[in-house]
Design a protein around this motif. Structure first.
Motif, PDB file in Angstrom:
ATOM      1  N   PHE A 164      33.154  64.342  31.016  1.00  0.00           N
ATOM      2  CA  PHE A 164      33.952  64.131  29.534  1.00  0.00           C
ATOM      3  C   PHE A 164      33.288  62.914  28.885  1.00  0.00           C
ATOM      4  O   PHE A 164      32.997  61.899  29.447  1.00  0.00           O
ATOM      5  N   ILE A 165      32.739  63.110  27.837  1.00  0.00           N
ATOM      6  CA  ILE A 165      32.091  62.146  26.952  1.00  0.00           C
ATOM      7  C   ILE A 165      32.713  62.049  25.541  1.00  0.00           C
ATOM      8  O   ILE A 165      33.065  63.319  24.753  1.00  0.00           O
ATOM      9  N   SER A 166      32.892  61.089  25.044  1.00  0.00           N
ATOM     10  CA  SER A 166      33.569  60.981  23.822  1.00  0.00           C
ATOM     11  C   SER A 166      33.133  59.669  23.011  1.00  0.00           C
ATOM     12  O   SER A 166      32.704  58.585  23.699  1.00  0.00           O
ATOM     13  N   PHE A 167      32.744  59.784  21.617  1.00  0.00           N
ATOM     14  CA  PHE A 167      32.283  58.860  20.895  1.00  0.00           C
ATOM     15  C   PHE A 167      33.162  58.749  19.527  1.00  0.00           C
ATOM     16  O   PHE A 167      33.413  59.793  19.046  1.00  0.00           O
ATOM     17  N   CYS A 168      33.225  57.563  18.943  1.00  0.00           N
ATOM     18  CA  CYS A 168      34.132  57.518  17.930  1.00  0.00           C
ATOM     19  C   CYS A 168      33.594  56.084  17.188  1.00  0.00           C
ATOM     20  O   CYS A 168      33.266  55.175  17.571  1.00  0.00           O
ATOM     21  N   GLY A 169      33.559  56.277  15.733  1.00  0.00           N
ATOM     22  CA  GLY A 169      33.584  55.120  15.096  1.00  0.00           C
ATOM     23  C   GLY A 169      33.753  55.215  13.548  1.00  0.00           C
ATOM     24  O   GLY A 169      33.672  56.267  12.946  1.00  0.00           O
ATOM     25  N   GLY A 170      33.733  54.044  12.877  1.00  0.00           N
ATOM     26  CA  GLY A 170      33.979  54.033  11.363  1.00  0.00           C
ATOM     27  C   GLY A 170      32.673  53.242  10.786  1.00  0.00           C
ATOM     28  O   GLY A 170      32.405  52.326  11.309  1.00  0.00           O
ATOM     29  N   LEU A 171      32.283  54.101   9.772  1.00  0.00           N
ATOM     30  CA  LEU A 171      30.721  53.562   9.267  1.00  0.00           C
ATOM     31  C   LEU A 171      30.767  53.719   7.751  1.00  0.00           C
ATOM     32  O   LEU A 171      31.693  54.561   7.258  1.00  0.00           O
ATOM     33  N   PRO A 172      30.062  52.944   6.850  1.00  0.00           N
ATOM     34  CA  PRO A 172      29.820  53.404   5.596  1.00  0.00           C
ATOM     35  C   PRO A 172      29.007  54.858   5.559  1.00  0.00           C
ATOM     36  O   PRO A 172      28.351  55.443   6.360  1.00  0.00           O
ATOM     37  N   ALA A 173      29.644  55.449   4.384  1.00  0.00           N
ATOM     38  CA  ALA A 173      28.922  56.851   4.113  1.00  0.00           C
ATOM     39  C   ALA A 173      27.333  56.460   3.978  1.00  0.00           C
ATOM     40  O   ALA A 173      27.071  55.480   3.761  1.00  0.00           O
ATOM     41  N   SER A 202      24.891  52.704   3.094  1.00  0.00           N
ATOM     42  CA  SER A 202      24.576  52.242   4.638  1.00  0.00           C
ATOM     43  C   SER A 202      23.268  51.293   4.600  1.00  0.00           C
ATOM     44  O   SER A 202      23.112  50.528   5.554  1.00  0.00           O
ATOM     45  N   ASN A 203      22.720  51.040   3.302  1.00  0.00           N
ATOM     46  CA  ASN A 203      21.656  50.385   3.316  1.00  0.00           C
ATOM     47  C   ASN A 203      21.842  48.924   3.264  1.00  0.00           C
ATOM     48  O   ASN A 203      21.416  48.234   2.055  1.00  0.00           O
ATOM     49  N   VAL A 204      22.471  48.248   4.065  1.00  0.00           N
ATOM     50  CA  VAL A 204      22.893  46.808   4.308  1.00  0.00           C
ATOM     51  C   VAL A 204      22.827  46.555   5.559  1.00  0.00           C
ATOM     52  O   VAL A 204      22.437  47.209   6.576  1.00  0.00           O
ATOM     53  N   PRO A 205      22.584  45.038   5.658  1.00  0.00           N
ATOM     54  CA  PRO A 205      22.562  44.369   6.988  1.00  0.00           C
ATOM     55  C   PRO A 205      23.616  44.780   7.952  1.00  0.00           C
ATOM     56  O   PRO A 205      24.717  45.163   7.718  1.00  0.00           O
ATOM     57  N   LEU A 206      23.079  45.367   9.076  1.00  0.00           N
ATOM     58  CA  LEU A 206      23.784  46.061  10.348  1.00  0.00           C
ATOM     59  C   LEU A 206      24.206  47.316  10.043  1.00  0.00           C
ATOM     60  O   LEU A 206      24.647  48.382  10.943  1.00  0.00           O
ATOM     61  N   GLY A 207      23.865  47.816   8.844  1.00  0.00           N
ATOM     62  CA  GLY A 207      23.943  49.338   8.357  1.00  0.00           C
ATOM     63  C   GLY A 207      25.519  49.667   8.619  1.00  0.00           C
ATOM     64  O   GLY A 207      25.950  50.578   8.817  1.00  0.00           O
ATOM     65  N   TYR A 208      26.216  48.570   8.149  1.00  0.00           N
ATOM     66  CA  TYR A 208      27.815  48.553   8.536  1.00  0.00           C
ATOM     67  C   TYR A 208      28.410  47.830   7.554  1.00  0.00           C
ATOM     68  O   TYR A 208      27.844  46.898   6.675  1.00  0.00           O
ATOM     69  N   LYS A 209      29.561  48.282   7.123  1.00  0.00           N
ATOM     70  CA  LYS A 209      30.472  47.598   6.158  1.00  0.00           C
ATOM     71  C   LYS A 209      32.129  47.670   6.968  1.00  0.00           C
ATOM     72  O   LYS A 209      32.278  48.592   7.650  1.00  0.00           O
ATOM     73  N   PHE A 210      32.717  46.953   6.060  1.00  0.00           N
ATOM     74  CA  PHE A 210      34.100  46.438   7.005  1.00  0.00           C
ATOM     75  C   PHE A 210      35.336  46.933   6.274  1.00  0.00           C
ATOM     76  O   PHE A 210      35.597  46.354   5.182  1.00  0.00           O
ATOM     77  N   SER A 211      35.940  47.925   6.687  1.00  0.00           N
ATOM     78  CA  SER A 211      37.201  48.513   6.231  1.00  0.00           C
ATOM     79  C   SER A 211      38.372  48.335   7.281  1.00  0.00           C
ATOM     80  O   SER A 211      39.754  48.529   6.902  1.00  0.00           O
ATOM     81  N   TRP A 212      37.974  47.239   8.117  1.00  0.00           N
ATOM     82  CA  TRP A 212      39.109  46.624   8.739  1.00  0.00           C
ATOM     83  C   TRP A 212      38.640  45.208   9.344  1.00  0.00           C
ATOM     84  O   TRP A 212      37.563  44.915   8.836  1.00  0.00           O
ATOM     85  N   ALA A 213      39.333  44.448   9.809  1.00  0.00           N
ATOM     86  CA  ALA A 213      38.971  42.975   9.931  1.00  0.00           C
ATOM     87  C   ALA A 213      37.768  42.838  10.913  1.00  0.00           C
ATOM     88  O   ALA A 213      37.699  43.419  12.149  1.00  0.00           O
ATOM     89  N   SER A 236      32.618  48.106  -1.943  1.00  0.00           N
ATOM     90  CA  SER A 236      32.614  47.733  -3.444  1.00  0.00           C
ATOM     91  C   SER A 236      33.323  49.122  -4.120  1.00  0.00           C
ATOM     92  O   SER A 236      33.443  50.115  -3.483  1.00  0.00           O
ATOM     93  N   PRO A 237      33.900  48.501  -5.321  1.00  0.00           N
ATOM     94  CA  PRO A 237      34.740  49.929  -5.999  1.00  0.00           C
ATOM     95  C   PRO A 237      33.675  51.068  -6.134  1.00  0.00           C
ATOM     96  O   PRO A 237      32.434  51.026  -6.585  1.00  0.00           O
ATOM     97  N   GLY A 238      34.316  52.400  -5.711  1.00  0.00           N
ATOM     98  CA  GLY A 238      33.319  53.543  -5.703  1.00  0.00           C
ATOM     99  C   GLY A 238      32.791  53.956  -4.421  1.00  0.00           C
ATOM    100  O   GLY A 238      32.184  55.103  -4.357  1.00  0.00           O
ATOM    101  N   GLU A 239      32.576  53.005  -3.483  1.00  0.00           N
ATOM    102  CA  GLU A 239      32.159  53.372  -2.129  1.00  0.00           C
ATOM    103  C   GLU A 239      32.987  53.830  -1.116  1.00  0.00           C
ATOM    104  O   GLU A 239      34.246  53.199  -1.436  1.00  0.00           O
ATOM    105  N   ARG A 240      32.478  54.412  -0.402  1.00  0.00           N
ATOM    106  CA  ARG A 240      33.352  55.223   0.641  1.00  0.00           C
ATOM    107  C   ARG A 240      32.759  54.936   2.082  1.00  0.00           C
ATOM    108  O   ARG A 240      31.532  54.938   2.218  1.00  0.00           O
ATOM    109  N   ASP A 241      33.588  55.132   2.924  1.00  0.00           N
ATOM    110  CA  ASP A 241      33.651  55.163   4.411  1.00  0.00           C
ATOM    111  C   ASP A 241      33.462  56.573   4.986  1.00  0.00           C
ATOM    112  O   ASP A 241      33.800  57.310   4.484  1.00  0.00           O
ATOM    113  N   ILE A 242      33.087  56.482   6.153  1.00  0.00           N
ATOM    114  CA  ILE A 242      33.191  57.736   6.917  1.00  0.00           C
ATOM    115  C   ILE A 242      33.565  57.368   8.474  1.00  0.00           C
ATOM    116  O   ILE A 242      33.352  56.517   9.051  1.00  0.00           O
ATOM    117  N   VAL A 243      34.743  58.218   9.081  1.00  0.00           N
ATOM    118  CA  VAL A 243      35.145  58.238  10.297  1.00  0.00           C
ATOM    119  C   VAL A 243      34.487  59.218  11.016  1.00  0.00           C
ATOM    120  O   VAL A 243      34.794  60.532  10.654  1.00  0.00           O
TER     121      VAL A 243
END
Length: 969
Positions: free
Chosen positions: A640-649, A653-664, A855-862
């Motif tokens: 059984f192998i499972s992966f989960c994550g929330g990322l910028p679309a 994603s071309n930002v430091p860490l390749g990551y943006k925060f939609s939670w704390a 930023s306004p208009g940007e979206r994330d992906i789970v």
């Protein structure tokens, strides 16, 4: 800013023309138009003799032109004659007064049914926490005029403000004497008489000076006569570091007490080093009895940031060796108790072995019932000051500890306490009267008037912010705001704790139900009100989740509580839910503290449903459902192998860490330091916290088009049983992982960690955001960072052969603002700099939440993917019979909600609705792996277009590819 002294205010009155040439001159506003009434205290409180204003203060008010009326009361500490000599009038009631002052809350029977005029009431009203027993009083006071509560008077706004009117010192002074008196009676029951028997109780004394003299007499007798050998040395421990402990310690000086350190107690008591002709005192602030569970010493800022990491050792280091404990330490839910019932029993075992004089009495001056001292279950009275605590497990021969928990200790010293109170209150009252008389307000009075505004609970028939949440607690037949029948009464009631990033879908989903009433409680009323806006069946209230009384008030009459607060707060919230018999739903992992509440929840028939978010939450539901279907075909799951994550679309994603925060961000940063345990390709891996970022899966090939990397997520083996997978020996792989950046997240996070930016062990104060990295480097290398050269040398020293990675990431560090750029930064580049010291990790959390926000208009992906590899249970040719079952969920955010908000918020909302409708009938502490939960959860998610795409194939699965990309040991 501290309040000006009464004398300063009086000098200002003189300067402004109240006195001319030594004769009294009144303002042009007729003096008799303003009436101040001093009401009597509740007649049922026989011992309450305090008064809010002294005759001297009354004389000053009369000199100002105020008509002072004193309600008839023969037990008050000052007589009618004393007030009349000061210029006051004795009256039967104060219904004609413009301003009414008292100490404790006024009895409802003492309020005029229809007041002749609007009145301003000053009192300790005991209403601002939503105390149910005083909600009828608050409802009546709403119709009286203005309510100002002394307890809310502070020297500044915000949580850091300190109370300026309190009786803590006098409570500590009286509590010490009550504790000694109770201890003398404890010894007497054991056949041991001591000179302490002759110490009068506090209320017997005519003044504080008399009580001091009694203590000095006791000290001299002990010095001369000594104490019986059977009693052993008299050792008094005082906990806390505020006015309560100061009062107790000041009184101990009168008995000539010798101060000792906690580390000296063992030698003093057990090794015979004590002098029976002396009294010993040990002051025990928090640093002496609190320690981290990992053994690290107490550090104040770390304790307040993570109280769940600490526990009390008072029962081991202090309690068994002392005679009396005077507790002046405050306590809040979520923080470790000073002593619980089990610890008291342990302390009694050790104490009784030492001698009968140990741990005889505990005077809990705080009187925080079932709080810091769990065994303090009720308030004692001046008439009956003692009850005995002997928890299960205590030695049979031990008589139990005498507990003193009088909740009105200051009134045992009524004159001194009243003079102290009057002197503290007078500056506020004088400023208030000047404002009422529309006289010029001095600069020194402005802070006082602002403090009075902050302390106002009700005015002009309305509850003021931040007390509007009390509308839901008012015990009135009509809705307090609209004066119309309360339609919420026939609805099911849900309380939502938290109004942050993932709350919006929760509110929208719940408020679709017209039969439901939702209360949104947050520490930002504006944010909570924005969520409630547009929903007729939702209301917003301001709440402090650390305030137990307020939470109890909010939970009454609720059917379900949903908590989106930090996981560390959930055990204390859950305990209140059990006490109030209210079901709870959270999105957090089941912690050991939460699991410990299982039997209590079962007994109360309460459901504490956790792990109903995304991860944990949806991942569990989908995993169990997939595994059960595979097993129902007769196959045996081997991997059984499972992966989960929330990322910028990808396009964002071309930002430091390749990551943006939609939670704390703090949760992401702390998760990067967890221990991880998993099995992969028949090999067991255990990754320590300091190695998690160095040990990543460089390639997680869930599906084409996304170059993902991942980290192992906590202890994957914990889910063998909940998922129904059987023993570990039969599994080739058992792995739960977290998705992060499209390659590179772990590298940059590892560098940040090595540079000290994820450190929580210390705090620092910054003068500029750009200095954060330098301050962390200085702590790591022990040398000052003065320029780019010393900074580069420090980074090379810390990173070693990884310096090439840091050089490749320097541009990201500069873009985040963690390294000086040499160029002017645009306005708003940095968030506001905190004004208090924080840990580096907390500074980094604030910075990342600002720099890497959507930023306004940007979206994330789970992205959530499971893979199950199963074999036939009949071992004909297991390689040919192996099948690979994959399940994938991809959710994009939109203009209404982020993908993270939907996948975390909707499951808790769906679960709460199922609980309300009776679809979930299990009780106790559970996760979503019960069939009545996960089956319905997946059905509800599918109706909201969150459907898993499944495929079945053959082959080795993900295990081999993940092993090849593993960078850990």
């Amino acid at each position: 800013m501290p309040a000006p002294s009464r004398n300063v205010l009086l000098r200002n009155i003189y300067r402004r023309g109240y006195y001319l040439s030594g004769s009294r001159t009144r303002s042009t506003r007729a003096a008799s138009t303003l009436i101040l009434g001093i009401r009597r205290e509740d007649p049922s409180r026989a011992w309450e003799r305090r008064c809010p204003l002294s005759p001297d203060a009354v004389a000053e008010l009369v000199a100002m032109g105020v008509n002072v009326q004193v309600q008839h009361c023969s037990r008050r500490i000052w007589t009618h004659d004393e007030f009349q000599k000061a210029g006051a009038t004795i009256v039967r009631d104060v219904s004609e007064a413009d301003i009414v002052v008292g100490i404790k809350e006024v009895p409802i029977s003492e309020l005029a049914p229809s007041p002749l005029k609007e009145q301003t009431h000053f009192m300790f009203s005991h209403t601002h926490k939503g105390q149910s027993y005083n909600m009828e009083l608050l409802a009546r006071l709403l119709r009286q005029g203005r309510l100002i509560d002394y307890e809310l008077l502070t020297d500044r706004a915000g949580r850091d403000g300190k109370r300026t009117i309190a009786f803590g010192w006098h409570a500590g002074a009286a509590g010490l004497v009550e504790g000694l008196c109770a201890y003398s009676r404890y010894l007497l029951t054991l056949g041991i008489a001591t000179p302490i028997l002759h110490l009068p109780r506090p209320f017997v004394h005519s003044s504080l000076s008399d009580m001091r003299e009694s203590l000095r007499t006791l000290g001299r007798r002990i010095h001369t006569e000594g104490l019986p050998l059977e009693a052993g040395p008299l050792v008094v421990a005082v906990t806390g570091a505020g006015q309560v402990s100061t009062g107790a310690l000041d009184m101990l000086k009168e008995v000539f007490a010798v101060q000792v350190q906690p580390s000296e107690l063992l030698k003093l008591v057990e090794e015979g080093g004590a002098d029976l002709h002396k009294v010993y005192v040990v002051h025990v602030p928090a640093k002496h009895y609190l320690e981290r569970k990992d053994g690290v010493a107490y550090e104040r800022s770390d304790y307040y940031n993570a109280p769940q990491d600490y526990h009390s050792v008072l029962h081991k280091l202090i309690s068994p060796y002392v005679s009396v404990i005077v507790n002046g330490a405050g306590w809040h839910p979520g923080f470790p108790r000073l002593m619980d019932n089990v610890q008291l029993a342990e302390a009694m075992h050790v104490a009784w072995r030492i001698g009968p004089g140990r741990l005889g009495t505990i005077a809990d001056v705080t009187c925080d019932l079932e709080g810091g001292l769990e065994f303090v279950t009720k308030a004692s009275t001046i008439d009956e000051p003692i009850f005995v605590a002997k928890p299960p497990g205590s030695p049979a021969e031990h008589p139990g500890a005498n507990i003193v928990s009088i909740d009105i200790l200051p009134t045992e010293l009524p004159k001194d306490a009243s003079i102290h109170f009057s002197n503290a209150f007078a500056p506020y009252l004088l400023a208030f009267i000047r404002q009422r008389l529309k006289l010029p307000i001095g600069q020194d009075e402005q802070p006082l008037l602002k403090a009075l505004d902050r302390a106002t609970i009700a005015r002009d028939g309305k509850l003021l912010s931040p007390h509007e949440w009390l509308y839901s607690r008012l015990s009135m037949g009509l809705d307090a705001k609209s004066n119309v029948p309360n339609a919420r009464r026939n609805r099911k009631n849900v309380l939502l704790l938290g109004s942050g990033m993932v709350a919006k879908p929760v509110v929208a989903t719940l408020c679709k139900r017209s039969d439901l009433s939702l209360t949104i409680a947050g520490n930002d009323l504006k944010e909570a009100a924005a969520l409630a806006n547009g929903h007729d069946n939702a209301q917003a209230v301001l709440a402090d989740a650390s305030d137990k009384a307020q939470l109890e008030a909010l939970m009454r009459n609720m059917d379900v509580v949903i908590s989106l607060l930090p996981a560390s707060m959930h055990p204390s919230i859950a305990k209140i839910c059990v006490e109030q018999r209210v079901h709870l739903v959270t999105a957090s992992y089941i912690s050991p503290s939460m699991k410990a509440l299982h039997s209590h929840a079962l007994a109360a028939e309460v459901l504490l449903l956790n792990e109903c978010g995304l991860d944990p939450g949806i991942d569990h539901c989908a995993a169990v459902e997939l595994i059960r279907r595979v097993q129902d075909t007769g196959r045996q799951v081997k991997s059984f192998i499972s992966f989960c994550g929330g990322l910028p679309a990808p396009e964002h994603s071309n930002v430091p860490l390749g990551y943006k925060f939609s939670w704390a961000p703090r949760g992401v940063l702390t998760a990067a330091k967890n221990t991880a345990i998993f099995k992969l390709e028949d090999e067991l891996f255990e990754v320590p916290p300091n190695m998690l970022l160095e040990s990543r899966f460089a390639d997680v090939p869930l599906f084409q088009g996304f170059a993902l990397e991942g980290l192992a997520n906590r202890n994957s083996l914990d889910y063998l049983e909940p998922y129904g997978l059987g023993p570990l020996d039969g599994m080739k792989a058992q792995l739960r992982g977290t998705l992060r950046r499209y390659k590179g997240f772990a590298t940059l996070m590892s560098i940040l960690n090595r540079l000290g930016l994820l450190d929580e062990s210390h705090t620092l104060m910054l003068d500029a955001w750009s200095s954060l990295t330098d301050r962390c480097l200085e702590r790591r290398v022990g040398l000052p960072i003065k320029d780019a050269l010393s900074r580069g040398a420090a980074m090379t020293d810390i990173l070693g052969d990884r310096w090439y990675q840091a050089e490749a990431s320097l541009e990201w560090l500069v873009e985040l603002g963690l390294l000086p750029s040499g160029t002017a930064l645009e306005h708003g580049f940095y968030p506001a700099l905190p004004t208090t010291a924080l840990a580096p990790l907390d500074y980094l959390s604030l910075l990342l939440s600002h720099r890497l926000r959507y930023s306004p208009g940007e979206r994330d992906i789970v992205i959530l993917g499971h893979e199950v590899v199963a074999e036939s249970r009949i071992p004909i040719d297991s390689d040919l019979e192996a099948s690979v079952h994959s399940s994938l969920l991809v959710v994009y955010g939109d203009e209404h909600s982020s993908a993270m908000a939907r996948t975390v918020g909707l499951p808790v909302a769906f679960a709460a609705l199922r609980v309300l409708d009776g679809s979930i009938d299990v009780r106790g502490v559970i996760g979503p792996t019960h069939p009545s939960i996960y089956v319905n959860m997946l059905k509800d998610l599918a109706e909201d277009d969150m459907v898993f795409k499944e495929t079945v194939g053959s082959g080795p699965g993900l295990g081999r590819a993940l092993q090849l990309g593993w960078t850990g040991p």
